[in-house]
Write an enzyme that holds these catalytic residues in place. Structure first.
Site, short mmCIF file in Angstrom:
data_model
loop_
_atom_site.label_atom_id
_atom_site.label_comp_id
_atom_site.label_asym_id
_atom_site.label_seq_id
_atom_site.Cartn_x
_atom_site.Cartn_y
_atom_site.Cartn_z
N ALA A 9 0.85 -1.18 0.00
CA ALA A 9 0.00 0.00 0.00
C ALA A 9 0.89 1.23 0.00
CB ALA A 9 -0.91 0.01 1.22
N SER A 10 0.47 2.28 -0.70
CA SER A 10 1.30 3.47 -0.81
C SER A 10 1.32 4.30 0.47
CB SER A 10 0.81 4.35 -1.96
OG SER A 10 0.93 3.67 -3.18
N THR A 11 0.26 4.22 1.27
CA THR A 11 0.19 5.03 2.48
C THR A 11 -0.30 4.17 3.63
OG1 THR A 11 -2.12 5.71 2.32
CG2 THR A 11 -0.54 6.95 1.01
N GLU A 174 -5.01 7.28 -6.37
CA GLU A 174 -5.18 5.85 -6.63
C GLU A 174 -6.65 5.44 -6.55
OE1 GLU A 174 -0.83 4.27 -4.99
OE2 GLU A 174 -2.64 3.97 -3.81
#
Length: 205
Positions: A9-11, A174
């Site tokens: 996951a990006s964050t 996203e």
């Protein structure tokens, strides 16, 4: 067959539950079970990912590295991607991605005759490199559009510093790309609808 699923996951706000469900359903469809999950919050453009390193350390030849899409595995520059590929190949891992049909044959217990297996393996390797390059280009284009949006806002006197933090911007982008409504994006990203609208307008500029 030992299937190791990698979820990125990006964050920290991003929920990997949907991806985990998708990977589990895919494995079950191919009469396999996911033996181990490796999940982390990190950028795909970073080569320093703890859980990915742990997966590579745990893996044995013949294991499957299962991801939802190639961009979950890499948005790396060419040289960093080559280094990661070298490590994956050295371990004897077979990369399977839900969005890469040529890789799905690796989920079969009996891949067929040796010639067919080798041909599919060669095609998959080529497609893997191609999709990794596309993922990197998409990442760079996103950053370029964001920079252009900021420059335009500055020129028009509308820029007041970063409107939101970069991690939230990526998360909102996203979710928008996934086709969610502005209201749904706001709920998942835990931000206001005005923030989502602002990110959307910046991405379109």
């Amino acid at each position: 067959m030992f299937v190791r699923a990698y979820l990125r996951a990006s964050t920290s706000a991003q929920d990997a539950y949907r991806a985990r469900q998708a990977l589990g359903a895919f494995a079950a469809h191919h009469h396999q079970k996911i033996a181990s999950y490796y999940s982390e919050n990190a950028s795909g453009a970073s080569p320093n990912r703890v859980e990915l390193r742990r997966l590579l350390a745990d893996a044995y030849a013949g294991d499957v590295l299962l991801v939802e899409s190639i961009d979950r595995l890499s948005r790396l520059p060419t040289d960093d991607w080559k280094r990661l590929r070298t490590k994956i190949d050295a371990k004897g891992l077979r990369v399977v991605a839900l969005d890469l049909p040529t890789s799905h044959a690796a989920m079969q217990k009996t891949p067929g005759d040796d010639f067919t297996f080798r041909m599919l393996d060669a095609i998959n390797a080529m497609m893997l490199d191609m999709m990794a390059a596309i993922a990197r280009k998409d990442y760079e284009q996103r950053r370029e559009r964001q920079a252009q949006g900021i420059e335009k806002a500055k020129a028009e006197g509308r820029y007041r510093g970063r409107p939101i933090n970069p991690a939230l911007h990526r998360r909102v982008s996203e979710l928008l790309d996934a086709g969610l409504s502005i209201r749904k994006v706001a709920q998942h990203a835990q931000c206001s609808t005005s923030t989502v609208q602002r990110v959307k307008s910046m991405n379109l500029e």
